[in-house]
Design an enzyme around this catalytic site. Structure first.
Site, PDB file in Angstrom:
ATOM      1  N   ASP A  18       0.840  -1.200   0.000  1.00 40.52           N
ATOM      2  CA  ASP A  18       0.000   0.000   0.000  1.00 40.52           C
ATOM      3  C   ASP A  18       0.877   1.253   0.000  1.00 40.52           C
ATOM      4  O   ASP A  18       1.707   1.444   0.891  1.00 40.52           O
ATOM      5  CB  ASP A  18      -0.904  -0.001   1.229  1.00 40.52           C
ATOM      6  N   HIS A  74      -9.369   2.415  -0.518  1.00 43.26           N
ATOM      7  CA  HIS A  74      -9.276   3.877  -0.511  1.00 43.26           C
ATOM      8  C   HIS A  74      -9.673   4.467  -1.859  1.00 43.26           C
ATOM      9  O   HIS A  74     -10.278   5.545  -1.903  1.00 43.26           O
ATOM     10  CB  HIS A  74      -7.879   4.320  -0.083  1.00 43.26           C
TER      11      HIS A  74
END
Length: 229
Positions: A18, A74
């Site tokens: 990430d 996200h």
């Protein structure tokens, strides 16, 4: 919703944890590994945006011919919030989780950001030189046969798990996929890359001060199994 990448016969394929807008950290990591954009590729487990300093720069990496990514939660939160500005719940949820950075973008850049995030696949299949595949999705893979991923992502519940799931790593469940040599995931910050059978989790919390995981596919395939009780 599913991208298949052919084998890289000339260079290396890197798997990236990430990123969360930390483009400078990624560039430093690539330089340290001697990354060659004419031969090597990067495949990200998603969550390019939010929390870090350069979400738009991270998204725009997708425009590079050597960079590929799946959609993370996200990106989902971002798209949900921007698609429904009247929905205060979506707005609040995204901003509580590091969103809202698009407020400073001009209209053209905003349109680019939305398109790039929308175009992200939910799954990537990486074909390996010499045969076999690695499957990539953000949260976790709930199936046992990666060949069925095209069918699986048409199911709302499975799609949700592929983006948001974290039970496998939290409960340290050992997985055994019948057709993928490895499935690779992010989403849940952990201290170090962790392999549980055929499932490999590589979000090491770089945005919280941890390391940014950047491993070659070969390194991932030879990663030792985690100890489970």
């Amino acid at each position: 919703m599913h991208l298949r990448l052919p084998p890289n016969e000339l260079g290396r394929d890197f798997l990236l944890g990430d990123l969360h807008g930390q483009t400078e950290l990624l560039q430093a990591s690539l330089t340290a590994r001697g990354f060659d954009p004419s031969r090597d590729r990067v495949i990200s487990v998603g969550d390019l945006v939010d929390r870090g300093p350069d979400s738009i720069g991270a998204l725009r990496l997708i425009e590079e011919p050597w960079f590929f990514a799946v959609r993370g939660n996200h990106e989902v939160m971002m798209l949900d919030a921007l698609a429904t500005p009247e929905n205060e719940t979506n707005q609040t949820f995204w901003k509580m989780n590091g969103g809202g950075w698009t407020d400073s973008l001009d209209a053209n850049t905003m349109a680019v950001a939305i398109k790039l995030a929308t175009d992200l696949p939910l799954a990537i299949t990486l074909d390996l030189p010499g045969g076999g595949v690695i499957g990539i999705c953000h949260g976790e893979w709930p199936g046992q046969d990666w060949r069925m991923v095209d069918t699986a992502i048409t199911d709302t519940a499975i799609r949700q798990t592929m983006v948001w799931g974290r039970q496998q790593i939290k409960e340290r469940r050992v997985r055994s996929d019948h057709t993928a040599k490895l499935t690779v995931h992010g989403h849940t910050p952990i201290d170090a890359p962790t392999r549980l059978g055929s499932a490999f989790f590589i979000d090491t919390g770089a945005v919280y001060g941890g390391a940014l995981t950047l491993l070659t596919a070969r390194e991932a395939l030879s990663w030792p199994q985690a100890l489970v009780s």
